[in-house]
Design a protein around this motif. Sequence first.
Motif, PDB file in Angstrom:
ATOM      1  N   SER A  55       0.827  -1.210   0.000  1.00  0.00           N
ATOM      2  CA  SER A  55       0.000   0.000   0.000  1.00  0.00           C
ATOM      3  C   SER A  55       0.860   1.259   0.000  1.00  0.00           C
ATOM      4  CB  SER A  55      -0.917  -0.018   1.222  1.00  0.00           C
ATOM      5  OG  SER A  55      -1.676   1.160   1.292  1.00  0.00           O
ATOM      6  N   ARG A  58       2.523   1.747  -3.466  1.00  0.00           N
ATOM      7  CA  ARG A  58       1.602   2.254  -4.508  1.00  0.00           C
ATOM      8  C   ARG A  58       1.446   3.766  -4.419  1.00  0.00           C
ATOM      9  NH1 ARG A  58      -1.571  -2.191  -2.768  1.00  0.00           N
ATOM     10  NH2 ARG A  58      -1.433  -3.952  -4.229  1.00  0.00           N
ATOM     11  N   ARG A  64       5.911   5.286  -8.573  1.00  0.00           N
ATOM     12  CA  ARG A  64       5.168   5.728  -9.763  1.00  0.00           C
ATOM     13  C   ARG A  64       6.110   6.169 -10.885  1.00  0.00           C
ATOM     14  NH1 ARG A  64       1.248   7.820  -5.890  1.00  0.00           N
ATOM     15  NH2 ARG A  64       2.345   9.835  -5.826  1.00  0.00           N
TER      16      ARG A  64
END
Length: 486
Positions: A55, A58, A64
């Motif tokens: 979690s 992400r 990213r």
Amino acid sequence: MPNQSQASATDHQPSTQPNFRLPQVELLLQQAFLAPYIDSLSRPLVTQVVRETLSELRQSEGFRTTGIDQTCLEAQIIARCQRLVRQRQTRLINATGTLVHTNLGRSPLNAELWDEVRELNTGYNNLELDLATGKRGGRKGLISPLLTSLTQAEDSLVVNNNAASLFLLLQEMAKGREVIVSRGEQIQIGGGFRIPDILALSGATLVEVGTTNITTAKDYLDAITEQTALVLMVHRSNFAIRGFTESPDIGEVARALPDHIVLAVDQGSGLTTETFAPDETSVRQYLKAGADLVCYSGDKLLGGPQCGIIGGRADLIKRLEKHPMMRTFRPSRIVYALLERLLIHKLNKSPAGDGIAQRTLSNPAAMQGRAERLMAALPDCFVQVPAQLVVGGGTLPDEFYPAPALACLDSRPAQQLLDALRELPVPVIATVRQQQVLLNMASLLEDDMDVLISQLKTLLKPEKDIEKTIEIPQAGHPLSISREAL
């Protein structure tokens, strides 16, 4: 502790290619590198760690933009699991010189006692069954007559700890009434336990007498009113007052008090027949001098499991046993069994009845023997220096005994070495004096020596001729620890 380098490197070769798609939780849980952690932490806890790690990844900017490779992902999960492993109850080695160390589990139990009560506690027993009648019986078993033989108390009862002893006593004997306490005995011990606070919580009213350094028998007698229920004398468990001081003889106070006023002593340390503290007043001496009730710990000088004991007048003990709070404070069958066996050994003058302080202080040669064994096993790593041991645990605050210590001849800063010792598979807790790490021989146990030597050979002498792994037993299984994991 799981061996992260061996688990991940030997069982599979993770990809080092960055990935913008994180694996499923269940897929990760099936990987070999997590198997040791599932074993030691439980599957639900490791699942939570994996989910939290994924979690956070992400939501991170770094993932990213650049993704993450499998090796880095595993490393992050392993780091979290390792932190949890370090929170478990774990065996460690006490090299501080404090024998009854509150942070380290207080008194280590004699292994012989533990072995003797194993079957009693892994099966059913007669905890509350009268075998003579087949009907429900009391919990105490032989505890009361054994304590009577040891301390001359008319009767005794056992609760969870000595704080519970004092609270129960005040609740039953003085709720809604006055308790007289010397100003020099309104102590605070570890964890914020304060005598005035306990009195307030019990519903009793504190009446202060005397001064910090001087309290006389007349001070107690002059403070008595129609509301007085109890005079409480408290052991100064973790400090001493020197110089111009005066405390009354307990016998003088006992003889002068009206019959309806209870004289109670929080003796604390649990000194009974131990021989190394001649200036400390024993439980028996307090009772002989006229105390109606004496509270003390079962796991300090006495050497048993953690518990509190109240001994004294039989009629007062019966009142305490009938108090509704007694059910809240009563200990488990494990405590009763261990205490019963300890008392039998103590009355038989068997070594298994001695607490850690008595065992250590009665055999100073064993301390020196441990020092010589360590220096022989790791030449040029230590120099012997004089040091002291303390009993600790809120006992004998003004008593220090000579003990040998080994100063580590290591080039690392003291704090860095101290941290490295604490991070070993079986953590070693040491102290620092004048920027040198000291291993005090007094608090080392004989059963610790083989493991300690093996670990120190890796930590202090990392030459190529030293084996790269050591065997550390944990949870009943040998575990290979690589040098890289230390």
